[in-house]
Design a protein around this motif. Structure first.
Motif, short mmCIF file in Angstrom:
data_model
loop_
_atom_site.label_atom_id
_atom_site.label_comp_id
_atom_site.label_asym_id
_atom_site.label_seq_id
_atom_site.Cartn_x
_atom_site.Cartn_y
_atom_site.Cartn_z
N GLY A 21 -16.92 44.80 2.99
CA GLY A 21 -15.55 44.69 2.49
C GLY A 21 -15.39 43.53 1.53
O GLY A 21 -14.73 43.65 0.49
N VAL A 22 -16.01 42.40 1.84
CA VAL A 22 -15.94 41.23 0.96
C VAL A 22 -16.71 41.51 -0.34
O VAL A 22 -16.26 41.15 -1.43
N PHE A 23 -17.86 42.14 -0.23
CA PHE A 23 -18.65 42.45 -1.42
C PHE A 23 -17.88 43.38 -2.36
O PHE A 23 -17.90 43.18 -3.57
N LEU A 24 -17.20 44.36 -1.82
CA LEU A 24 -16.43 45.27 -2.67
C LEU A 24 -15.27 44.56 -3.35
O LEU A 24 -14.86 44.94 -4.45
N GLU A 25 -14.70 43.55 -2.70
CA GLU A 25 -13.56 42.82 -3.27
C GLU A 25 -14.00 41.75 -4.26
O GLU A 25 -13.42 41.62 -5.33
N ARG A 26 -14.99 40.93 -3.89
CA ARG A 26 -15.32 39.75 -4.69
C ARG A 26 -16.70 39.79 -5.34
O ARG A 26 -17.00 38.95 -6.16
N GLY A 27 -17.56 40.70 -4.93
CA GLY A 27 -18.92 40.72 -5.45
C GLY A 27 -19.81 39.76 -4.68
O GLY A 27 -19.47 39.29 -3.60
N CYS A 28 -20.96 39.46 -5.25
CA CYS A 28 -21.94 38.60 -4.58
C CYS A 28 -21.72 37.15 -5.02
O CYS A 28 -22.26 36.71 -6.03
N ASN A 29 -20.91 36.43 -4.25
CA ASN A 29 -20.63 35.02 -4.55
C ASN A 29 -20.56 34.25 -3.23
O ASN A 29 -21.03 34.73 -2.21
N ALA A 30 -19.97 33.07 -3.26
CA ALA A 30 -19.92 32.23 -2.06
C ALA A 30 -19.14 32.88 -0.93
O ALA A 30 -19.52 32.74 0.24
N ASP A 31 -18.06 33.60 -1.24
CA ASP A 31 -17.28 34.26 -0.19
C ASP A 31 -18.13 35.28 0.57
O ASP A 31 -18.04 35.40 1.79
N PHE A 32 -18.98 35.99 -0.15
CA PHE A 32 -19.86 36.99 0.46
C PHE A 32 -20.86 36.30 1.40
O PHE A 32 -21.07 36.75 2.53
N LEU A 33 -21.45 35.21 0.94
CA LEU A 33 -22.43 34.51 1.77
C LEU A 33 -21.79 33.87 3.00
O LEU A 33 -22.36 33.89 4.09
N HIS A 49 -12.24 36.72 8.34
CA HIS A 49 -12.50 36.22 6.99
C HIS A 49 -12.46 37.34 5.97
O HIS A 49 -11.89 37.18 4.88
N ALA A 50 -13.03 38.48 6.29
CA ALA A 50 -13.02 39.61 5.36
C ALA A 50 -11.60 40.09 5.09
O ALA A 50 -11.24 40.34 3.93
N LEU A 51 -10.78 40.20 6.12
CA LEU A 51 -9.40 40.63 5.91
C LEU A 51 -8.63 39.59 5.10
O LEU A 51 -7.81 39.95 4.25
N TYR A 52 -8.90 38.32 5.33
CA TYR A 52 -8.24 37.26 4.55
C TYR A 52 -8.60 37.39 3.08
O TYR A 52 -7.73 37.31 2.22
N ILE A 53 -9.86 37.58 2.78
CA ILE A 53 -10.30 37.70 1.38
C ILE A 53 -9.69 38.94 0.74
O ILE A 53 -9.20 38.88 -0.39
N ILE A 54 -9.69 40.06 1.44
CA ILE A 54 -9.15 41.30 0.86
C ILE A 54 -7.65 41.18 0.62
O ILE A 54 -7.14 41.59 -0.42
N LEU A 55 -6.93 40.62 1.57
CA LEU A 55 -5.48 40.54 1.43
C LEU A 55 -5.04 39.42 0.47
O LEU A 55 -3.95 39.48 -0.09
N LYS A 56 -5.89 38.40 0.28
CA LYS A 56 -5.55 37.31 -0.62
C LYS A 56 -5.70 37.71 -2.08
O LYS A 56 -4.89 37.34 -2.92
N PHE A 57 -6.77 38.43 -2.41
CA PHE A 57 -7.06 38.76 -3.81
C PHE A 57 -6.64 40.16 -4.16
O PHE A 57 -6.53 41.04 -3.46
#
Length: 57
Positions: A21-33, A49-57
């Protein structure tokens, strides 16, 4: 804030496999790692964390 069809799919992926889910939203970066690390340490923190990233961006 309106949800699109892709946001709903990302949320489902975030619950089943949080790093995907994080990879689909942000790609391969620090959030993914960070999410991979949180998922390894505990499945629930990875989901949060994944839900936070998806809902934030």
């Amino acid at each position: 804030m309106a949800f699109t069809g892709s946001d709903i799919i990302k949320i489902i992926f975030a619950i089943l496999l949080p790093p995907l889910g994080v990879f689909l939203e942000r790609g391969c970066n620090a959030d993914f790692l960070i999410n991979i690390l949180l998922t390894i340490l505990g499945y629930i923190p990875g989901i949060i964390h994944a839900l936070y990233i998806i809902l934030k961006f």
